[in-house]
Design a protein around this motif. Structure first.
Motif, PDB file in Angstrom:
ATOM      1  N   ALA A 231      47.117  11.466  70.803  1.00 14.60           N
ATOM      2  CA  ALA A 231      46.813  11.231  72.222  1.00 14.60           C
ATOM      3  C   ALA A 231      47.701  10.146  72.816  1.00 14.60           C
ATOM      4  CB  ALA A 231      45.340  10.852  72.377  1.00 14.60           C
TER       5      ALA A 231
ATOM      6  N   LEU B 118      50.735  11.841  74.008  1.00 14.66           N
ATOM      7  CA  LEU B 118      50.324  12.705  75.117  1.00 14.66           C
ATOM      8  C   LEU B 118      50.175  11.892  76.396  1.00 14.66           C
ATOM      9  CD1 LEU B 118      49.368  15.439  76.157  1.00 14.66           C
ATOM     10  CD2 LEU B 118      47.074  14.870  75.358  1.00 14.66           C
ATOM     11  N   TYR B 119      49.616  10.707  76.284  1.00 14.15           N
ATOM     12  CA  TYR B 119      49.410   9.843  77.449  1.00 14.15           C
ATOM     13  C   TYR B 119      50.751   9.462  78.091  1.00 14.15           C
ATOM     14  CZ  TYR B 119      48.125   5.771  80.227  1.00 14.15           C
ATOM     15  OH  TYR B 119      47.963   4.880  81.256  1.00 14.15           O
ATOM     16  N   LYS B 120      51.773   9.285  77.264  1.00 10.77           N
ATOM     17  CA  LYS B 120      53.085   8.891  77.784  1.00 10.77           C
ATOM     18  C   LYS B 120      53.710   9.984  78.655  1.00 10.77           C
ATOM     19  CE  LYS B 120      54.316   5.691  74.045  1.00 10.77           C
ATOM     20  NZ  LYS B 120      55.298   5.388  72.961  1.00 10.77           N
ATOM     21  N   HIS B 121      53.296  11.234  78.414  1.00 11.47           N
ATOM     22  CA  HIS B 121      53.874  12.356  79.168  1.00 11.47           C
ATOM     23  C   HIS B 121      52.784  13.104  79.944  1.00 11.47           C
ATOM     24  CE1 HIS B 121      57.693  11.801  77.077  1.00 11.47           C
ATOM     25  NE2 HIS B 121      57.028  11.745  75.942  1.00 11.47           N
ATOM     26  N   ILE B 122      51.763  12.377  80.398  1.00 11.72           N
ATOM     27  CA  ILE B 122      50.629  13.004  81.065  1.00 11.72           C
ATOM     28  C   ILE B 122      51.034  13.707  82.356  1.00 11.72           C
ATOM     29  CG2 ILE B 122      50.027  10.920  82.358  1.00 11.72           C
ATOM     30  CD1 ILE B 122      47.589  13.458  80.758  1.00 11.72           C
ATOM     31  N   ASN B 123      52.034  13.190  83.057  1.00 10.37           N
ATOM     32  CA  ASN B 123      52.476  13.820  84.308  1.00 10.37           C
ATOM     33  C   ASN B 123      53.086  15.192  84.062  1.00 10.37           C
ATOM     34  OD1 ASN B 123      51.647  11.660  85.917  1.00 10.37           O
ATOM     35  ND2 ASN B 123      53.601  10.571  85.647  1.00 10.37           N
TER      36      ASN B 123
ATOM     37  N   LEU C 167      52.282  17.134  81.633  1.00 13.60           N
ATOM     38  CA  LEU C 167      51.153  18.002  81.290  1.00 13.60           C
ATOM     39  C   LEU C 167      50.442  18.487  82.551  1.00 13.60           C
ATOM     40  CD1 LEU C 167      49.121  19.260  79.328  1.00 13.60           C
ATOM     41  CD2 LEU C 167      47.929  17.053  79.289  1.00 13.60           C
ATOM     42  N   LYS C 168      50.201  17.594  83.486  1.00 14.27           N
ATOM     43  CA  LYS C 168      49.497  17.970  84.716  1.00 14.27           C
ATOM     44  C   LYS C 168      50.251  19.043  85.494  1.00 14.27           C
ATOM     45  CE  LYS C 168      47.137  13.528  85.485  1.00 14.27           C
ATOM     46  NZ  LYS C 168      47.056  12.336  86.365  1.00 14.27           N
TER      47      LYS C 168
ATOM     48  N   ILE D 200      49.986  22.511  83.210  1.00 12.03           N
ATOM     49  CA  ILE D 200      48.772  22.809  82.468  1.00 12.03           C
ATOM     50  C   ILE D 200      48.403  24.290  82.513  1.00 12.03           C
ATOM     51  CG2 ILE D 200      47.300  22.227  84.439  1.00 12.03           C
ATOM     52  CD1 ILE D 200      46.548  21.778  80.665  1.00 12.03           C
TER      53      ILE D 200
ATOM     54  N   SER E 234      54.992  16.086  72.526  1.00 12.09           N
ATOM     55  CA  SER E 234      53.739  15.792  73.223  1.00 12.09           C
ATOM     56  C   SER E 234      53.048  17.069  73.682  1.00 12.09           C
ATOM     57  CB  SER E 234      54.012  14.882  74.420  1.00 12.09           C
ATOM     58  OG  SER E 234      54.532  13.644  73.999  1.00 12.09           O
TER      59      SER E 234
ATOM     60  N   ILE F 169      49.205  18.818  72.649  1.00 12.63           N
ATOM     61  CA  ILE F 169      48.137  19.363  73.483  1.00 12.63           C
ATOM     62  C   ILE F 169      47.959  20.854  73.233  1.00 12.63           C
ATOM     63  CG2 ILE F 169      49.581  19.859  75.518  1.00 12.63           C
ATOM     64  CD1 ILE F 169      45.911  18.609  75.451  1.00 12.63           C
TER      65      ILE F 169
END
Length: 231
Positions: A73, A76-81, A83-84, A87, A201, A205
């Protein structure tokens, strides 16, 4: 206790040596995920030690699988944008991948006349090991077979994945990560990070989504298969 510590240390040393070899000669057949179990199994057979004796030490490493999965995670948090923004595409791809994995497994099981318990053991093979083993126990499978099938699936995904990326000219890290995470779980994540941090990342997910989707659909699909509604 001394034996347990010895086998734990032995496994760690073999892994570190295999990792050093892989960094020097980055060929897929030198991956620690393949070399380490082969060497360990060979040593166990030659020494005549029982699996239970070996596992008293190795179980400490097994217990680290779940927290290691959760630790993904962080990346994953570092590349959350990223992912959004992607998705929906990732979710659709993972759903298709999970369905394809189950249907291909049931087709092969029917072709070779495998029993229901073997099918139940193989059905969740694309999920990450802890979840795949749990699903197997829920649907009447043999968790040990599931663990082995999951490992083999990951290794095959690591081997075939780069070939598919090359042949299909998949240069987008989103596509690369989804491919590896869906088809090869944690082994695929390791390979995806060799391509790109974003790919790794996204593979993380994709693996998690695959595990949850497999947990939801496999018991349901297996019930339909056993009632004759599939194939």
């Amino acid at each position: 206790m001394i034996q347990a510590g010895f086998w734990l240390l032995c496994t760690v040393i073999i892994y570190l040596a295999a990792k050093r070899i892989y960094l020097t000669f980055p060929k897929i057949y030198f991956t620690p995920l393949l070399i380490t179990p082969l060497v360990v199994i060979t040593i166990i057979i030659i020494s005549g030690v029982s699996y239970d004796t070996y596992n008293k030490g190795a179980v400490w490493l097994t217990d680290l699988v779940e927290p290691a999965t959760i630790a993904l995670a962080v990346m994953l948090y570092k590349h959350i944008n990223v992912l959004k923004k992607n998705i929906l595409a990732i979710l659709v791809s993972v759903c298709c991948g999970a369905m394809t994995a189950f249907l291909s497994t049931t087709a092969l099981a029917q072709l070779f006349g495998l029993k229901n318990d073997i099918l139940a053991s193989l059905a969740p093979r694309t999920a990450t090991t802890p979840i795949a083993v749990s699903i197997s126990g829920m649907i009447g499978g043999v968790p040990t077979i599931t663990a082995v099938a999951t490992m083999i699936t990951g290794l095959i995904g690591m081997i075939i994945g780069p070939l598919i990326i090359k042949w299909c000219s998949i240069r987008n890290p989103i596509g690369q990560g989804t491919l590896f995470g869906t088809s090869a779980h944690s082994a695929g994540i390791s390979k995806a990070f060799e391509y790109d941090g974003v790919a790794g990342s996204i593979a993380s997910i994709a693996m998690i989504l695959t595990a949850f989707i497999t947990l939801i659909i496999v018991p349901w699909l297996l019930a339909l298969f056993r009632q004759g509604f599939l194939l």
